[in-house]
Design a protein around this motif. Structure first.
Motif, mmCIF file in Angstrom:
data_model
loop_
_atom_site.group_PDB
_atom_site.id
_atom_site.type_symbol
_atom_site.label_atom_id
_atom_site.label_comp_id
_atom_site.label_asym_id
_atom_site.label_seq_id
_atom_site.Cartn_x
_atom_site.Cartn_y
_atom_site.Cartn_z
ATOM 1 N N GLN A 98 2.334 13.123 -21.056
ATOM 2 C CA GLN A 98 3.733 12.700 -21.013
ATOM 3 C C GLN A 98 4.652 13.923 -21.003
ATOM 4 O O GLN A 98 5.637 13.964 -20.254
ATOM 5 C CB GLN A 98 4.051 11.823 -22.216
ATOM 6 C CG GLN A 98 5.510 11.351 -22.246
ATOM 7 C CD GLN A 98 5.837 10.534 -23.494
ATOM 8 O OE1 GLN A 98 5.023 10.428 -24.401
ATOM 9 N NE2 GLN A 98 7.020 9.975 -23.537
ATOM 10 N N ARG A 169 7.762 8.854 -8.388
ATOM 11 C CA ARG A 169 8.948 8.317 -9.064
ATOM 12 C C ARG A 169 10.202 8.512 -8.222
ATOM 13 O O ARG A 169 11.148 7.740 -8.312
ATOM 14 C CB ARG A 169 9.153 9.014 -10.410
ATOM 15 C CG ARG A 169 8.091 8.683 -11.444
ATOM 16 C CD ARG A 169 8.298 9.516 -12.694
ATOM 17 N NE ARG A 169 7.104 9.514 -13.534
ATOM 18 C CZ ARG A 169 6.954 10.255 -14.620
ATOM 19 N NH1 ARG A 169 7.939 11.068 -14.982
ATOM 20 N NH2 ARG A 169 5.848 10.202 -15.324
ATOM 21 N N SER A 177 10.984 0.513 -13.194
ATOM 22 C CA SER A 177 9.724 0.251 -13.893
ATOM 23 C C SER A 177 8.587 1.134 -13.392
ATOM 24 O O SER A 177 7.513 1.174 -14.003
ATOM 25 C CB SER A 177 9.320 -1.230 -13.723
ATOM 26 O OG SER A 177 9.011 -1.513 -12.371
ATOM 27 N N PRO A 179 8.032 4.528 -13.319
ATOM 28 C CA PRO A 179 7.464 5.604 -14.150
ATOM 29 C C PRO A 179 6.452 5.110 -15.172
ATOM 30 O O PRO A 179 5.354 5.666 -15.278
ATOM 31 C CB PRO A 179 8.706 6.206 -14.826
ATOM 32 C CG PRO A 179 9.815 5.944 -13.863
ATOM 33 C CD PRO A 179 9.501 4.595 -13.286
ATOM 34 N N ASP A 180 6.786 4.065 -15.919
ATOM 35 C CA ASP A 180 5.858 3.547 -16.930
ATOM 36 C C ASP A 180 4.605 2.967 -16.286
ATOM 37 O O ASP A 180 3.494 3.125 -16.808
ATOM 38 C CB ASP A 180 6.543 2.481 -17.784
ATOM 39 C CG ASP A 180 7.593 3.062 -18.719
ATOM 40 O OD1 ASP A 180 7.548 4.286 -18.969
ATOM 41 O OD2 ASP A 180 8.464 2.302 -19.177
ATOM 42 N N VAL A 183 2.275 5.822 -15.219
ATOM 43 C CA VAL A 183 1.605 6.407 -16.386
ATOM 44 C C VAL A 183 0.480 5.489 -16.864
ATOM 45 O O VAL A 183 -0.625 5.944 -17.185
ATOM 46 C CB VAL A 183 2.616 6.670 -17.523
ATOM 47 C CG1 VAL A 183 1.884 7.021 -18.820
ATOM 48 C CG2 VAL A 183 3.570 7.785 -17.140
ATOM 49 N N SER A 184 0.733 4.190 -16.884
ATOM 50 C CA SER A 184 -0.283 3.224 -17.321
ATOM 51 C C SER A 184 -1.476 3.202 -16.372
ATOM 52 O O SER A 184 -2.629 3.129 -16.802
ATOM 53 C CB SER A 184 0.328 1.821 -17.416
ATOM 54 O OG SER A 184 1.322 1.775 -18.420
#
Length: 204
Positions: A98, A169, A177, A179-180, A183-184
């Motif tokens: 992160q 991004r 939504s 970016p999250d 990462v997930s």
């Protein structure tokens, strides 16, 4: 001798003042225009000739490396804090990735020269990138030893994935939504699910 020494100090002071001013202008310019903005335009905004700019920073990568130095120090501080405060290796790796993701979004378009730096050893950004790849590998190996990260995952690939996510991004199709979600998706690739997570995913 005294006049010569004074003149030398004045020249060094003027040179440092010019360098600092160019960096301040470039920081503002890249934040507005992205890193593909014209170097000559930076010189013009700074009120110096192109020759003065290139004497301080021979190319765009050298200018970016200087601008990222302060952010490098912040990222290094994050690394130290994570290693000292986070005992769970899974969480430590996630927090480090992160932090890298935040570092790489300092300027629009930054992932491209960082990616290139990993293959072009002569880039001023190469040493910075390689250092962060090594740190990523350290966090990854700790998670692998605990069985919370897959054994086939490499730190270099995690670093590249973070660059790719940062690039995505800024894509036209991305929304708030993205970016999250990115990462997930990346975490689901490197992370070995816990038993409770794995059993929960099979319920239906």
């Amino acid at each position: 001798m005294g006049d010569a020494a004074t003149g030398g100090r004045r020249q060094r002071t003027d040179k440092q003042r010019n360098r600092t001013h160019i960096l301040e202008v470039a920081q503002e310019f890249f934040a507005e225009q992205g890193i593909t903005g014209s170097m000559d335009a930076i010189a013009k905004r700074a009120g110096v000739g192109p020759g003065t700019l290139y004497r301080h920073f021979p190319n765009r990568e050298a200018l970016l490396a200087a601008l990222l130095q302060a952010r490098d120090e912040e990222l290094e501080a994050r690394r130290v804090a994570i290693q000292h405060e986070v005992t769970d290796s899974r969480a430590a790796l996630a927090q480090w990735l992160q932090a890298v993701g935040e570092w790489v979004t300092a300027f629009d378009g930054l992932p491209d020269p960082l990616r290139a730096a990993l293959t072009e050893g002569t880039s001023p950004l190469a040493l910075t990138c390689q250092g962060f790849v090594t740190t990523t590998e350290d966090f990854l190996r700790a998670a692998q030893r605990e069985g919370s990260a897959h054994s086939w995952v490499r730190g270099r690939d995690l670093f590249l994935s973070t660059l790719a996510a940062a690039w995505a991004r800024g894509a036209a199709m991305a929304d708030e939504s993205s970016p999250d979600a990115l990462v997930s998706l990346m975490r689901s690739g490197w992370e070995v699910p816990t038993r409770s997570t794995a059993s929960g995913s099979g319920e239906g």
